[in-house]
Scaffold this motif. Structure first.
Motif, PDB file in Angstrom:
ATOM      1  N   ALA A  94      12.030 -13.440   0.073  1.00 23.00           N
ATOM      2  CA  ALA A  94      11.293 -13.765   1.292  1.00 23.00           C
ATOM      3  C   ALA A  94      11.828 -15.045   1.940  1.00 23.00           C
ATOM      4  O   ALA A  94      11.804 -15.184   3.158  1.00 23.00           O
ATOM      5  CB  ALA A  94       9.809 -13.918   0.979  1.00 23.00           C
ATOM      6  N   ARG A 107       4.449  -0.547   1.315  1.00 27.31           N
ATOM      7  CA  ARG A 107       4.696  -1.979   1.277  1.00 27.31           C
ATOM      8  C   ARG A 107       6.184  -2.298   1.171  1.00 27.31           C
ATOM      9  O   ARG A 107       6.630  -3.325   1.663  1.00 27.31           O
ATOM     10  CB  ARG A 107       3.969  -2.600   0.085  1.00 27.31           C
ATOM     11  CG  ARG A 107       2.485  -2.608   0.311  1.00 27.31           C
ATOM     12  CD  ARG A 107       1.773  -3.295  -0.802  1.00 27.31           C
ATOM     13  NE  ARG A 107       0.409  -3.581  -0.374  1.00 27.31           N
ATOM     14  CZ  ARG A 107      -0.434  -4.311  -1.061  1.00 27.31           C
ATOM     15  NH1 ARG A 107      -0.060  -4.833  -2.192  1.00 27.31           N
ATOM     16  NH2 ARG A 107      -1.647  -4.536  -0.601  1.00 27.31           N
ATOM     17  N   LEU A 108       6.957  -1.400   0.507  1.00 23.62           N
ATOM     18  CA  LEU A 108       8.397  -1.621   0.434  1.00 23.62           C
ATOM     19  C   LEU A 108       8.982  -1.613   1.841  1.00 23.62           C
ATOM     20  O   LEU A 108       9.831  -2.428   2.182  1.00 23.62           O
ATOM     21  CB  LEU A 108       9.062  -0.529  -0.417  1.00 23.62           C
ATOM     22  CG  LEU A 108       8.689  -0.506  -1.893  1.00 23.62           C
ATOM     23  CD1 LEU A 108       9.390   0.645  -2.592  1.00 23.62           C
ATOM     24  CD2 LEU A 108       9.080  -1.817  -2.552  1.00 23.62           C
ATOM     25  N   ASP A 139       1.774  -7.061  -5.699  1.00 25.55           N
ATOM     26  CA  ASP A 139       2.513  -6.143  -6.592  1.00 25.55           C
ATOM     27  C   ASP A 139       4.027  -6.330  -6.465  1.00 25.55           C
ATOM     28  O   ASP A 139       4.784  -5.451  -6.835  1.00 25.55           O
ATOM     29  CB  ASP A 139       2.111  -4.697  -6.321  1.00 25.55           C
ATOM     30  CG  ASP A 139       2.476  -4.248  -4.910  1.00 25.55           C
ATOM     31  OD1 ASP A 139       3.066  -5.056  -4.165  1.00 25.55           O
ATOM     32  OD2 ASP A 139       2.174  -3.107  -4.550  1.00 25.55           O
ATOM     33  N   ASN A 150       7.242  -2.249   4.570  1.00 26.07           N
ATOM     34  CA  ASN A 150       6.712  -3.444   5.238  1.00 26.07           C
ATOM     35  C   ASN A 150       7.574  -4.658   4.953  1.00 26.07           C
ATOM     36  O   ASN A 150       7.914  -5.422   5.853  1.00 26.07           O
ATOM     37  CB  ASN A 150       5.286  -3.740   4.764  1.00 26.07           C
ATOM     38  CG  ASN A 150       4.291  -2.748   5.309  1.00 26.07           C
ATOM     39  OD1 ASN A 150       4.617  -1.946   6.169  1.00 26.07           O
ATOM     40  ND2 ASN A 150       3.068  -2.799   4.797  1.00 26.07           N
ATOM     41  N   VAL A 151       7.916  -4.837   3.661  1.00 26.16           N
ATOM     42  CA  VAL A 151       8.728  -5.986   3.273  1.00 26.16           C
ATOM     43  C   VAL A 151      10.085  -5.918   3.977  1.00 26.16           C
ATOM     44  O   VAL A 151      10.555  -6.898   4.545  1.00 26.16           O
ATOM     45  CB  VAL A 151       8.920  -6.024   1.742  1.00 26.16           C
ATOM     46  CG1 VAL A 151      10.009  -7.008   1.357  1.00 26.16           C
ATOM     47  CG2 VAL A 151       7.617  -6.409   1.061  1.00 26.16           C
ATOM     48  N   ASP A 201       0.219 -12.696  -0.333  1.00 22.30           N
ATOM     49  CA  ASP A 201      -1.018 -11.941  -0.562  1.00 22.30           C
ATOM     50  C   ASP A 201      -1.350 -11.952  -2.049  1.00 22.30           C
ATOM     51  O   ASP A 201      -0.843 -11.141  -2.805  1.00 22.30           O
ATOM     52  CB  ASP A 201      -0.848 -10.512  -0.051  1.00 22.30           C
ATOM     53  CG  ASP A 201      -2.169  -9.772  -0.010  1.00 22.30           C
ATOM     54  OD1 ASP A 201      -3.200 -10.377  -0.369  1.00 22.30           O
ATOM     55  OD2 ASP A 201      -2.180  -8.592   0.367  1.00 22.30           O
ATOM     56  N   SER A 213       6.422  -5.656  -4.786  1.00 24.99           N
ATOM     57  CA  SER A 213       7.108  -4.750  -3.855  1.00 24.99           C
ATOM     58  C   SER A 213       8.609  -4.998  -3.796  1.00 24.99           C
ATOM     59  O   SER A 213       9.184  -5.103  -2.717  1.00 24.99           O
ATOM     60  CB  SER A 213       6.504  -4.852  -2.452  1.00 24.99           C
ATOM     61  OG  SER A 213       5.196  -4.352  -2.463  1.00 24.99           O
ATOM     62  N   LEU A 214       9.234  -5.083  -4.952  1.00 22.42           N
ATOM     63  CA  LEU A 214      10.694  -5.201  -4.981  1.00 22.42           C
ATOM     64  C   LEU A 214      11.302  -3.820  -4.811  1.00 22.42           C
ATOM     65  O   LEU A 214      10.685  -2.820  -5.192  1.00 22.42           O
ATOM     66  CB  LEU A 214      11.147  -5.818  -6.306  1.00 22.42           C
ATOM     67  CG  LEU A 214      10.686  -7.251  -6.526  1.00 22.42           C
ATOM     68  CD1 LEU A 214      11.002  -7.692  -7.940  1.00 22.42           C
ATOM     69  CD2 LEU A 214      11.322  -8.191  -5.528  1.00 22.42           C
ATOM     70  N   SER A 249       9.760  -6.892   7.564  1.00 26.79           N
ATOM     71  CA  SER A 249       9.507  -8.322   7.746  1.00 26.79           C
ATOM     72  C   SER A 249      10.763  -9.143   7.453  1.00 26.79           C
ATOM     73  O   SER A 249      10.889 -10.264   7.921  1.00 26.79           O
ATOM     74  CB  SER A 249       8.344  -8.789   6.870  1.00 26.79           C
ATOM     75  OG  SER A 249       8.760  -8.878   5.526  1.00 26.79           O
ATOM     76  N   LEU A 250      11.702  -8.558   6.686  1.00 33.95           N
ATOM     77  CA  LEU A 250      12.949  -9.271   6.416  1.00 33.95           C
ATOM     78  C   LEU A 250      13.989  -9.049   7.509  1.00 33.95           C
ATOM     79  O   LEU A 250      15.120  -9.495   7.391  1.00 33.95           O
ATOM     80  CB  LEU A 250      13.519  -8.844   5.057  1.00 33.95           C
ATOM     81  CG  LEU A 250      12.730  -9.336   3.841  1.00 33.95           C
ATOM     82  CD1 LEU A 250      13.198  -8.656   2.576  1.00 33.95           C
ATOM     83  CD2 LEU A 250      12.848 -10.842   3.699  1.00 33.95           C
ATOM     84  N   SER A 289       7.972 -13.713   6.756  1.00 38.05           N
ATOM     85  CA  SER A 289       8.169 -12.973   5.508  1.00 38.05           C
ATOM     86  C   SER A 289       6.827 -12.756   4.815  1.00 38.05           C
ATOM     87  O   SER A 289       5.901 -13.539   4.995  1.00 38.05           O
ATOM     88  CB  SER A 289       9.095 -13.738   4.573  1.00 38.05           C
ATOM     89  OG  SER A 289      10.406 -13.751   5.076  1.00 38.05           O
ATOM     90  N   ILE A 290       6.765 -11.698   4.012  1.00 37.08           N
ATOM     91  CA  ILE A 290       5.515 -11.415   3.295  1.00 37.08           C
ATOM     92  C   ILE A 290       5.805 -11.147   1.816  1.00 37.08           C
ATOM     93  O   ILE A 290       6.798 -10.513   1.477  1.00 37.08           O
ATOM     94  CB  ILE A 290       4.743 -10.232   3.957  1.00 37.08           C
ATOM     95  CG1 ILE A 290       3.367 -10.052   3.320  1.00 37.08           C
ATOM     96  CG2 ILE A 290       5.544  -8.939   3.883  1.00 37.08           C
ATOM     97  CD1 ILE A 290       2.409  -9.230   4.170  1.00 37.08           C
ATOM     98  N   SER A 306       5.819   3.369  -1.945  1.00 39.94           N
ATOM     99  CA  SER A 306       4.826   2.456  -1.386  1.00 39.94           C
ATOM    100  C   SER A 306       5.224   2.002   0.018  1.00 39.94           C
ATOM    101  O   SER A 306       6.340   1.548   0.233  1.00 39.94           O
ATOM    102  CB  SER A 306       4.686   1.236  -2.293  1.00 39.94           C
ATOM    103  OG  SER A 306       4.026   0.207  -1.602  1.00 39.94           O
ATOM    104  N   TYR A 337       3.846  -9.671  -1.564  1.00 40.69           N
ATOM    105  CA  TYR A 337       2.634  -8.976  -1.995  1.00 40.69           C
ATOM    106  C   TYR A 337       2.302  -9.266  -3.451  1.00 40.69           C
ATOM    107  O   TYR A 337       3.169  -9.654  -4.238  1.00 40.69           O
ATOM    108  CB  TYR A 337       2.815  -7.468  -1.844  1.00 40.69           C
ATOM    109  CG  TYR A 337       2.721  -6.952  -0.431  1.00 40.69           C
ATOM    110  CD1 TYR A 337       1.496  -6.909   0.223  1.00 40.69           C
ATOM    111  CD2 TYR A 337       3.840  -6.494   0.242  1.00 40.69           C
ATOM    112  CE1 TYR A 337       1.395  -6.419   1.512  1.00 40.69           C
ATOM    113  CE2 TYR A 337       3.755  -5.998   1.531  1.00 40.69           C
ATOM    114  CZ  TYR A 337       2.520  -5.962   2.161  1.00 40.69           C
ATOM    115  OH  TYR A 337       2.416  -5.465   3.430  1.00 40.69           O
ATOM    116  N   THR A 396      -6.024  -9.093   3.666  1.00 38.28           N
ATOM    117  CA  THR A 396      -4.706  -8.448   3.739  1.00 38.28           C
ATOM    118  C   THR A 396      -4.452  -7.884   5.134  1.00 38.28           C
ATOM    119  O   THR A 396      -3.336  -7.968   5.653  1.00 38.28           O
ATOM    120  CB  THR A 396      -4.607  -7.332   2.679  1.00 38.28           C
ATOM    121  OG1 THR A 396      -4.861  -7.919   1.411  1.00 38.28           O
ATOM    122  CG2 THR A 396      -3.231  -6.715   2.654  1.00 38.28           C
TER     123      THR A 396
END
Lengths: 345, 264
Positions: free
Chosen positions: A144, B163-164, A80, B166-167, A155, A82-83, B170-171, A75-76, B161, A78, A40
């Motif tokens: 994405a 990660r939200l 989980d 991060n996403v 991931d 991550s919405l 990245s967008l 784009s990534i 999170s 995950y 990761t």
């Protein structure tokens, strides 16, 4: 094309050291490794979410090492999902379009195509919170891909799903990869997933790349004890080499060739170890008599452990051959393997 | 965790302790709220001094909460998201106003705002008065309310999170767009709680304010003065109005933001 050159990252006590991988344009590339290997971290470094201490990352010939994540076109997705929980499915999918100059009809075309391909049309007004894992992961994929990234990082996208959904989404991933010209880089620890999706892969452990190459090559010719063990080379022995012979304990094995890059290890895949009642005299140069030590039910097949002198071999056989050969714990039996099935490193 | 059954003596100990606590909180409050008659309450709210002091209390507390929101939000975000040497020190400094006795806060602020200090000198040259002014009250209320805001919002940010974000990055979203579109909407609830906690704490401040500004009079100071000069009977109705107005305001704030959250 992604090329990662000598990338090192230090994160407290853990770190990545001298990562070198080249991924071709439009390739489906798999990154494998045990938990804590740094997979990761590597993905997030490629996405620009973790700072690289040394080395370079190029995408399509451009050095993006110092680019912020929003300028990379990567784009990534995950594990989980991550919405964004406060946005509807539609707003989640179209989120990235706010930041890309995409003409209205082109945006609509992309949106319609992804919604259709990922079967999301009945969910657009819902909030992601109450949807199933499979639905959520499809939304995450659409979100994405709508920005037409150069690279899609995944991931472990399938590992949180129920087995039923997993198979379906795996097929969708493959068809998405074929219908777009996006490079896919996916982390997984499921070998059947890896084998069915990718041509090439890398195995990571402890922040280092252990092996890069074609999927088949990694499975059939692991270059280290770690990779062999990781990909399920259950017959892994330390051996002394002597001309074209290998000696495990005091068992002499004929290699039929001098060992290539031999560093004292020999490995045989369990499915390459053949069991028989009589001694096979054909092309099998290595045939030994042994005693069945253990039989383990593995669902579709059985793993049989056979002791030859002090060396324990493992063989995978089907249920029917287990009955045909009357294999029982304690019974004597012959095992054979071709010299081509042996790997030395 | 085990379940407590009625047979065990501990169950009855817990119940009695609970009752004592409930009585301690509710009895005085109910007594105070029901003591003044309706006509006295009406008379009190027609008293200009009372209205002025309650209004002053409400809006200085509101200003303190606004300042905490503007300055505290970025700080809370940094504390929630990053790990750096000295982070615990900064967190402890933010908590200091909670543990310092209230009059000490007043004295401390006075020591830099007075003429004996270069900062006080600078302020007086700029025409800013701290002693006995609304500015001074707002400074004190911000001082005591800020930790409540920062802690509530920090916890809120920590629950989102990374990660939200991060996403979102990245967008194609910049850090600022990501904060506005993802982090802020998701942290709104904790910000509201922070604002309520901060202004509730600010409205209740007496000890520090009385040192910095006896006049203009905020409601707690007026309450104290009425009690000192005229006794319990004359301070009770002011207290009832202060409590009722605060509760009503918090309720409205809560309803408004809950509706907004549902709409979005």
């Amino acid at each position: 094309m992604i090329s990662i050159d000598n990338v090192s990252i230090q994160l407290g006590k853990f770190g990545l050291r001298d990562i070198n991988i080249t991924i071709e344009k439009n390739e489906f590339f798999i990154l494998m490794g045990p938990t804590g290997a740094g997979k990761t971290v590597l993905l997030e470094a490629i996405a620009g979410l973790i700072r690289v201490d040394s080395g370079h990352i190029h995408v399509n010939g451009r050095n993006i090492t110092k680019f912020p994540p929003e300028k990379r076109g990567i784009s990534i997705v995950y594990q989980d999902y991550s919405l964004f929980p406060h946005l509807t499915v539609r707003d989640n999918i179209t989120y990235g379009l706010h930041f890309h100059k995409v003409a209205g009809n082109e945006a609509k075309k992309r949106f319609d195509r992804l919604v259709e391909e990922l079967n999301l049309s009945h969910l657009l007004q819902r909030l992601p919170t109450n949807l199933s894992g499979g639905e959520n992961q499809r939304i995450a994929l659409a979100r994405a891909l709508i920005v037409s990234p150069k690279v899609l990082l995944l991931d472990e996208p399938l590992s949180a799903l129920d087995p039923g959904f997993r198979e379906g989404l795996r097929k969708r991933l493959k068809s998405l990869h074929e219908s777009t010209n996006v490079t896919f880089l996916m982390v997984t620890h499921d070998f059947s997933e890896a084998l069915s999706l990718a041509d090439r892969a890398a195995v990571m452990d402890g922040g280092e790349i252990k092996q890069v190459g074609k999927m088949k090559e990694i499975f059939q010719r692991p270059n280290s004890a770690f990779v062999a063990d990781f990909v399920g080379m259950k017959n892994l022995f330390t051996a002394r080499f002597c001309d074209t012979k290998a000696v495990i304990e005091d068992l002499e094995i004929e290699l039929g060739r001098p060992p290539e890059n031999g560093h004292g290890h020999i490995a045989i895949r369990p499915e390459d170890v053949v069991i028989s009642r009589e001694k096979l005299s054909s092309s099998m140069r290595n045939s030994f008599m042994g005693r069945v030590a253990e039989i383990m039910d593995q669902g579709l097949c059985y793993e049989v452990s056979i002791a030859v002198k002090d060396v324990l071999f493992k063989s995978l056989i089907t249920k029917s051959s287990l009955f045909d050969l009357e294999v029982r714990e304690g019974s004597d039996i012959y095992l054979s393997f071709k010299s081509m099935a042996m790997h030395t490193f | 965790m085990g379940k407590i059954t009625k047979k065990e003596p501990f169950f009855w100990i817990a119940v009695s302790c609970g009752l004592v606590i409930m009585l301690l909180i509710l009895l005085p409050l109910i007594q105070m709220l029901t003591a003044p008659s309706f006509s006295i309450l009406k008379e009190t709210i027609q008293d200009k001094d009372v209205v002025r002091s309650i209004w002053l209390s409400v809006y200085t507390a509101g200003l303190a909460a606004t300042i905490s929101f503007l300055f505290g939000t970025p700080l809370a975000y940094v504390l929630a998201r990053s790990c750096f040497r000295g982070k615990h020190l900064i967190e402890s400094i933010i908590d200091l106003p909670i543990v310092i006795p209230h009059p000490v806060v007043g004295i401390a602020i006075l020591s830099v705002a007075g003429r004996g200090h270069w900062l006080g000198q600078l302020f007086s040259e700029l025409g800013i008065r701290i002693m006995g002014s609304v500015t001074g009250i707002v400074v004190v209320l911000t001082f005591v309310g800020l930790p409540f805001y920062v802690n509530a919002v920090k916890t809120g940010f920590e629950g989102i999170s990374p990660r939200l974000e991060n996403v979102s990055r990245s967008l194609g979203a910049s850090m600022f767009s990501t904060f506005c579109r993802v982090t802020f909407p998701l942290a709104r609830r904790s910000m509201l709680i922070g604002i309520i906690m901060c202004s509730a704490r600010a409205i209740s401040e007496f000890g520090a304010v009385v040192i910095i500004a006896y006049h203009p009079m905020i409601a707690p100071v007026l309450l104290y003065e009425r009690f000192e000069s005229y006794g319990l009977k004359y301070s009770q109705p002011v207290a009832v109005w202060l409590v009722s107005i605060c509760l009503a305001l918090f309720l409205i704030l809560r309803i408004l933001t809950l509706r907004n959250t549902k709409n979005s």
